[in-house]
Design a protein around this motif. Structure first.
Motif, PDB file in Angstrom:
ATOM      1  N   UNK A 207     103.562   3.715 -24.087  1.00  0.00           N
ATOM      2  CA  UNK A 207     102.683   2.628 -23.638  1.00  0.00           C
ATOM      3  C   UNK A 207     101.619   2.320 -24.680  1.00  0.00           C
ATOM      4  N   UNK A 208     101.049   3.364 -25.260  1.00  0.00           N
ATOM      5  CA  UNK A 208     100.041   3.160 -26.307  1.00  0.00           C
ATOM      6  C   UNK A 208     100.643   2.426 -27.497  1.00  0.00           C
ATOM      7  N   UNK A 209     101.875   2.772 -27.868  1.00  0.00           N
ATOM      8  CA  UNK A 209     102.527   2.111 -28.994  1.00  0.00           C
ATOM      9  C   UNK A 209     102.751   0.633 -28.714  1.00  0.00           C
ATOM     10  N   UNK A 210     103.189   0.315 -27.491  1.00  0.00           N
ATOM     11  CA  UNK A 210     103.445  -1.079 -27.132  1.00  0.00           C
ATOM     12  C   UNK A 210     102.156  -1.891 -27.163  1.00  0.00           C
ATOM     13  N   UNK A 211     101.107  -1.363 -26.561  1.00  0.00           N
ATOM     14  CA  UNK A 211      99.847  -2.106 -26.511  1.00  0.00           C
ATOM     15  C   UNK A 211      99.214  -2.222 -27.895  1.00  0.00           C
ATOM     16  N   UNK A 284      92.973  -3.222 -25.706  1.00  0.00           N
ATOM     17  CA  UNK A 284      92.742  -1.819 -26.066  1.00  0.00           C
ATOM     18  C   UNK A 284      92.211  -1.030 -24.876  1.00  0.00           C
ATOM     19  N   UNK A 285      91.281  -1.621 -24.135  1.00  0.00           N
ATOM     20  CA  UNK A 285      90.739  -0.936 -22.949  1.00  0.00           C
ATOM     21  C   UNK A 285      91.825  -0.751 -21.899  1.00  0.00           C
ATOM     22  N   UNK A 286      92.604  -1.810 -21.651  1.00  0.00           N
ATOM     23  CA  UNK A 286      93.704  -1.705 -20.686  1.00  0.00           C
ATOM     24  C   UNK A 286      94.701  -0.640 -21.118  1.00  0.00           C
ATOM     25  N   UNK A 287      94.978  -0.598 -22.421  1.00  0.00           N
ATOM     26  CA  UNK A 287      95.899   0.408 -22.936  1.00  0.00           C
ATOM     27  C   UNK A 287      95.397   1.827 -22.692  1.00  0.00           C
ATOM     28  N   UNK A 288      94.111   2.062 -22.923  1.00  0.00           N
ATOM     29  CA  UNK A 288      93.555   3.394 -22.686  1.00  0.00           C
ATOM     30  C   UNK A 288      93.620   3.766 -21.205  1.00  0.00           C
ATOM     31  N   UNK A 293      96.284   6.818 -16.881  1.00  0.00           N
ATOM     32  CA  UNK A 293      96.904   6.843 -15.551  1.00  0.00           C
ATOM     33  C   UNK A 293      98.325   7.391 -15.618  1.00  0.00           C
ATOM     34  N   UNK A 294      99.071   6.973 -16.637  1.00  0.00           N
ATOM     35  CA  UNK A 294     100.443   7.474 -16.789  1.00  0.00           C
ATOM     36  C   UNK A 294     100.435   8.957 -17.102  1.00  0.00           C
ATOM     37  N   UNK A 295      99.479   9.398 -17.912  1.00  0.00           N
ATOM     38  CA  UNK A 295      99.397  10.812 -18.244  1.00  0.00           C
ATOM     39  C   UNK A 295      99.123  11.652 -16.997  1.00  0.00           C
TER      40      UNK A 295
END
Length: 301
Positions: A207-211, A284-288, A293-295
């Motif tokens: 998810x971090x990579x995509x965002x 960036x904020x949404x990605x974090x 949440x996924x973690x």
């Protein structure tokens, strides 16, 4: 004799901690200063044109002092969505292959090749797009010119494959082997283990990579400027990716060099930059938040 090295080590650690703290505070301060400068330079355009007219206006004609960002927003979204679709459809499967399926010899060849592509300058991709991609699209789809939203999306989608592949592969390799061995011991096949164990465990990194790639795609300038056509209009119909368009970055790069300092056009371009930085910061904020949440849900790595 042992007291002095201990005190020296403690002092060194404190100095390093202080330097890291200063670096963190400086990065936050620089970001705040950038936002403040963009807001200051954007205010004349915001007051004269109006926030709603500036953000939702349907036309961007600098010669007539008409500044509406809706065409730029639509074109940027079209380019970003198509580029991300290409990016994910190639980059994520490639990362899965490198991390879970490839042999040592194959990985020894593919991994450096992918990393080498990441070092190619964006202007080189732009030149290749003009020489190869634009004529190909023009001839294949019988277009007046191959410069189009589709050309920009394809170019950016290919351009950022190495970055998404590298980050996703690192996330997949961070999954402990115990997870995979336990799944295989329960009778799962390799594909079932990848699908139901490895991918959920690595989902936060993916998810971090995509965002991160969304921000890179939206913020890329030179490559998209050369192939997108740089005409600020909404396609008709809106999903016509064969039409020419203009993104946030292409407008700023294409017009800032010719604009009169202090003019309405000058301040409107700063407003475009403020909008771009705001969108990337929100992503960036949404990605974090999504990654955290996924973690928590999957115990991601």
């Amino acid at each position: 004799m042992s007291v002095l090295p201990t005190a020296l080590r403690s002092l060194t650690e404190r100095i390093i901690e202080s330097l890291l703290l200063i670096t963190a505070v400086a990065s936050i301060a620089i970001m705040i200063l950038i936002f403040a400068y963009l807001i200051r330079e954007s205010l004349p355009a915001i007051f004269e044109v109006g926030v709603l007219n500036l953000v939702l206006g349907e036309k961007w004609h600098s010669s007539g002092n008409i500044f509406g960002m809706r065409p730029l927003i639509v074109n940027t979204l079209l380019v970003a969505i198509l580029a991300l679709a290409i990016n994910m459809s190639v980059g994520i499967p490639l990362a899965i292959y490198l991390a879970e399926l490839s042999g040592p010899r194959t990985r020894a060849v593919l991994k450096p090749a992918v990393e080498l592509l990441a070092g190619v300058p964006s202007i080189v991709y732009g030149f290749l797009g003009i020489i190869i991609l634009v004529p190909y699209l023009g001839n294949t789809f019988d277009m007046l010119t191959g410069r189009s939203i589709l050309a920009g999306a394809i170019l950016l989608g290919v351009m950022f494959i190495p970055s998404i592949t590298t980050i996703c592969e690192d996330a997949l390799r961070a999954v402990p082997n115990e997870f995979k061995e336990g799944s295989m011991a329960l009778g799962a096949t390799r594909w079932q283990t990848i699908r139901y164990v490895v991918l959920p465990a690595a989902s936060s990194g993916i998810t971090a990579a995509v965002l991160l790639n969304i921000g890179n795609i939206i913020g890329e300038t030179m490559a998209v400027l050369l192939v997108v056509g740089n005409i600020a209009r909404i396609p008709t119909p809106i999903y016509d990716v064969f039409d020419r368009g203009a993104t946030f970055t292409s407008v700023i790069a294409g017009e800032m060099g010719e604009v009169a300092h202090g003019s309405l056009h000058y301040h409107a371009l700063f407003a475009v930059g403020l909008m771009l930085l705001t969108i990337v910061s929100i992503l960036s904020v949404i990605g974090d938040l999504a990654r955290e949440r996924i973690r928590r849900r999957f115990g991601g790595y």
